[in-house]
Write a protein that holds these residues in place. Structure first.
Motif, PDB file in Angstrom:
ATOM      1  N   VAL A  70      39.447  33.932  39.923  1.00  0.00           N
ATOM      2  CA  VAL A  70      38.598  34.889  39.217  1.00  0.00           C
ATOM      3  C   VAL A  70      38.899  36.274  39.775  1.00  0.00           C
ATOM      4  O   VAL A  70      38.586  36.567  40.933  1.00  0.00           O
ATOM      5  N   LEU A  71      39.530  37.120  38.992  1.00  0.00           N
ATOM      6  CA  LEU A  71      39.834  38.482  39.403  1.00  0.00           C
ATOM      7  C   LEU A  71      38.760  39.405  38.839  1.00  0.00           C
ATOM      8  O   LEU A  71      38.562  39.475  37.625  1.00  0.00           O
ATOM      9  N   VAL A  72      38.055  40.097  39.718  1.00  0.00           N
ATOM     10  CA  VAL A  72      37.032  41.056  39.285  1.00  0.00           C
ATOM     11  C   VAL A  72      37.658  42.441  39.339  1.00  0.00           C
ATOM     12  O   VAL A  72      37.955  42.958  40.418  1.00  0.00           O
ATOM     13  N   ASP A  73      37.879  43.035  38.185  1.00  0.00           N
ATOM     14  CA  ASP A  73      38.562  44.326  38.128  1.00  0.00           C
ATOM     15  C   ASP A  73      37.550  45.468  38.137  1.00  0.00           C
ATOM     16  O   ASP A  73      36.666  45.540  37.287  1.00  0.00           O
ATOM     17  N   GLY A  74      37.689  46.356  39.121  1.00  0.00           N
ATOM     18  CA  GLY A  74      36.784  47.493  39.252  1.00  0.00           C
ATOM     19  C   GLY A  74      37.280  48.711  38.496  1.00  0.00           C
ATOM     20  O   GLY A  74      37.426  49.788  39.080  1.00  0.00           O
ATOM     21  N   ASN A  75      37.564  48.531  37.199  1.00  0.00           N
ATOM     22  CA  ASN A  75      38.021  49.630  36.339  1.00  0.00           C
ATOM     23  C   ASN A  75      39.324  50.255  36.865  1.00  0.00           C
ATOM     24  O   ASN A  75      39.440  51.480  37.031  1.00  0.00           O
ATOM     25  N   SER A  76      40.302  49.407  37.108  1.00  0.00           N
ATOM     26  CA  SER A  76      41.601  49.868  37.598  1.00  0.00           C
ATOM     27  C   SER A  76      42.301  50.754  36.582  1.00  0.00           C
ATOM     28  O   SER A  76      42.191  50.553  35.364  1.00  0.00           O
ATOM     29  N   THR A  77      43.030  51.731  37.093  1.00  0.00           N
ATOM     30  CA  THR A  77      43.818  52.604  36.225  1.00  0.00           C
ATOM     31  C   THR A  77      45.302  52.269  36.296  1.00  0.00           C
ATOM     32  O   THR A  77      46.122  52.913  35.629  1.00  0.00           O
ATOM     33  N   ASP A  78      45.668  51.280  37.109  1.00  0.00           N
ATOM     34  CA  ASP A  78      47.063  50.837  37.170  1.00  0.00           C
ATOM     35  C   ASP A  78      47.199  49.520  36.412  1.00  0.00           C
ATOM     36  O   ASP A  78      46.378  49.203  35.556  1.00  0.00           O
ATOM     37  N   ASP A  79      48.220  48.738  36.722  1.00  0.00           N
ATOM     38  CA  ASP A  79      48.493  47.501  35.988  1.00  0.00           C
ATOM     39  C   ASP A  79      47.917  46.267  36.684  1.00  0.00           C
ATOM     40  O   ASP A  79      48.502  45.182  36.602  1.00  0.00           O
ATOM     41  N   THR A  80      46.807  46.417  37.373  1.00  0.00           N
ATOM     42  CA  THR A  80      46.220  45.302  38.117  1.00  0.00           C
ATOM     43  C   THR A  80      46.024  44.068  37.238  1.00  0.00           C
ATOM     44  O   THR A  80      46.417  42.953  37.615  1.00  0.00           O
ATOM     45  N   ILE A  81      45.419  44.231  36.081  1.00  0.00           N
ATOM     46  CA  ILE A  81      45.131  43.081  35.213  1.00  0.00           C
ATOM     47  C   ILE A  81      46.410  42.456  34.697  1.00  0.00           C
ATOM     48  O   ILE A  81      46.572  41.220  34.708  1.00  0.00           O
ATOM     49  N   GLU A  82      47.332  43.275  34.223  1.00  0.00           N
ATOM     50  CA  GLU A  82      48.587  42.751  33.679  1.00  0.00           C
ATOM     51  C   GLU A  82      49.387  42.003  34.748  1.00  0.00           C
ATOM     52  O   GLU A  82      49.965  40.934  34.466  1.00  0.00           O
ATOM     53  N   VAL A  83      49.430  42.557  35.955  1.00  0.00           N
ATOM     54  CA  VAL A  83      50.163  41.897  37.036  1.00  0.00           C
ATOM     55  C   VAL A  83      49.509  40.565  37.385  1.00  0.00           C
ATOM     56  O   VAL A  83      50.194  39.548  37.584  1.00  0.00           O
ATOM     57  N   ALA A  84      48.181  40.536  37.445  1.00  0.00           N
ATOM     58  CA  ALA A  84      47.477  39.294  37.758  1.00  0.00           C
ATOM     59  C   ALA A  84      47.777  38.217  36.731  1.00  0.00           C
ATOM     60  O   ALA A  84      48.023  37.058  37.080  1.00  0.00           O
TER      61      ALA A  84
END
Length: 270
Positions: free
Chosen positions: A60-74
Motif C-alpha cells: 500500500v503506497l500512500v502518496d503525499g501529493n508527489s510532484t515527481d513520478d512516485t506513483i508511476e515508478v511504484a
C-alpha cells in the motif's frame, strides 16, 4: 522448524494449499500488508521495492501529493501496488490512511527513503506469528545498527527512550524508529490520533499502555539514498517530548481515534 498460526475454533482448518512459503523452513498463513508513505520518492523506490519479499500479500503506497513520478515508478516496480492518495498532511496522517486501506492481517511499516531493508520483514513476521502483538524495530538492540543518526539525534533518542521506559514501564532500546509491524487488530487498542512524525513514539507508548506483547527486532538503518530528510533534531525532539508528557497525563483516559475517510473518499486510486 516451520511456524504457522493455528486456526481459531470458528475458522476453517488451514490446509497446505493456504500456506505461503517464506523459506524452506518457514511458511505463513496470515496475509501481510506493507505500508509505504511517500512524497517525491521516485528515485528511492527502486531500492525499497527490490528488497521486499515476493510472498507479501500487498503493498500500500500512500502518496503525499508527489510532484515527481512516485506513483508511476511504484506501479512499474510492483504492478499490483495499491496506491492511496493522502488527503491530509504529515507522516502520521499518511500511515493512518495506509492502515485503513490494508486488507492483510499483519501490517508492516516501511519508509520510502531506502533506509530500511525489506529482507528484515521475515524477522518481524516471525515474531508476530510466534506470539507477539507488536514487533518493534530497534537500531540499538544487539544486532541492529544505524548509518544515519548524528550524535545529537542519538543522544536525544536515548534520553527520550529513557523517559518513556521510566514513565510507562517499557524496556525499549530505541524509540523514534519507523520500521515496525503489528497485527491489524492492534489498531483498535492504540487508537491513533497523531498526524506528524511523532506518530511512531505514540504507537510505542500506546502498545505498552494497552498491555500488548512487544518484541524488539534488531534492525539496521541505512542512509537515505536520494533527497534530504525533513527531520529536525530539536524541533522534532520537542514534539516527541510533548507526546510523551501528554500520554503520561492521560494514562487512564482512552484516546479518541482520528477519523478516517471511507474508502470512496480517501483518495484510493488503484
Amino acid at each position: 522448524m516451520s511456524s504457522f498460526l493455528r486456526p481459531a475454533a470458528d475458522q476453517e482448518p488451514v490446509t497446505a494449499g493456504h500456506y505461503r512459503p517464506v523459506t524452506s523452513h518457514f511458511a505463513i498463513t496470515p496475509p501481510v500488508s506493507v505500508v509505504i508513505p511517500a512524497m517525491n520518492e521516485a528515485e528511492n523506490l527502486p531500492y525499497v521495492f527490490k528488497t521486499l519479499p515476493e510472498w507479501i500479500h500487498e503493498v500500500v503506497l500512500v502518496d503525499g501529493n508527489s510532484t515527481d513520478d512516485t506513483i508511476e515508478v511504484a506501479r512499474a516496480l510492483w504492478p499490483g501496488v495499491k496506491v492511496v492518495q493522502q488527503l491530509g498532511k504529515g507522516k502520521g496522517d499518511a500511515l493512518i490512511t495506509g492502515f485503513a486501506a490494508c486488507t492483510g492481517e499483519i501490517i508492516v511499516m516501511v519508509d520510502a527513503d531506502g533506509s530500511a531493508d525489506g529482507n528484515e520483514i521475515v524477522s518481524y513476521v516471525s515474531a508476530l506469528v510466534g506470539g507477539a502483538d507488536f514487533a518493534k524495530g530497534s537500531r540499538f538492540a544487539n544486532g541492529g545498527g544505524t548509518d544515519d543518526m548524528t550524535p545529537i539525534r542519538k543522544l536525544g533518542n536515548r534520553v527520550l527512550c529513557s523517559i518513556v521506559n521510566h514513565k510507562f514501564g517499557a524496556r525499549y532500546t530505541d524509540l523514534c524508529y519507523g520500521y515496525n509491524a503489528f497485527w491489524r487488530r492492534c489498531l483498535d487498542e492504540i487508537a491513533l490520533d497523531c498526524a506528524g512524525f511523532e506518530v511512531e513514539t505514540l504507537m510505542n507508548i500506546r502498545v505498552v499502555k494497552a498491555g500488548l506483547r512487544v518484541q524488539e527486532i534488531p534492525s539496521h538503518e541505512f542512509v537515505r539514498i536520494h533527497g534530504s530528510s525533513n527531520l529536525r533534531a530539536v524541533r522534532d525532539g520537542l514534539r516527541v517530548l510533548k507526546v510523551i508528557l501528554r500520554e503520561h497525563g492521560a494514562r487512564r483516559r482512552r484516546p479518541q481515534r482520528l477519523a478516517i475517510a471511507p474508502a470512496a473518499n480517501r483518495g484510493e486510486i488503484s
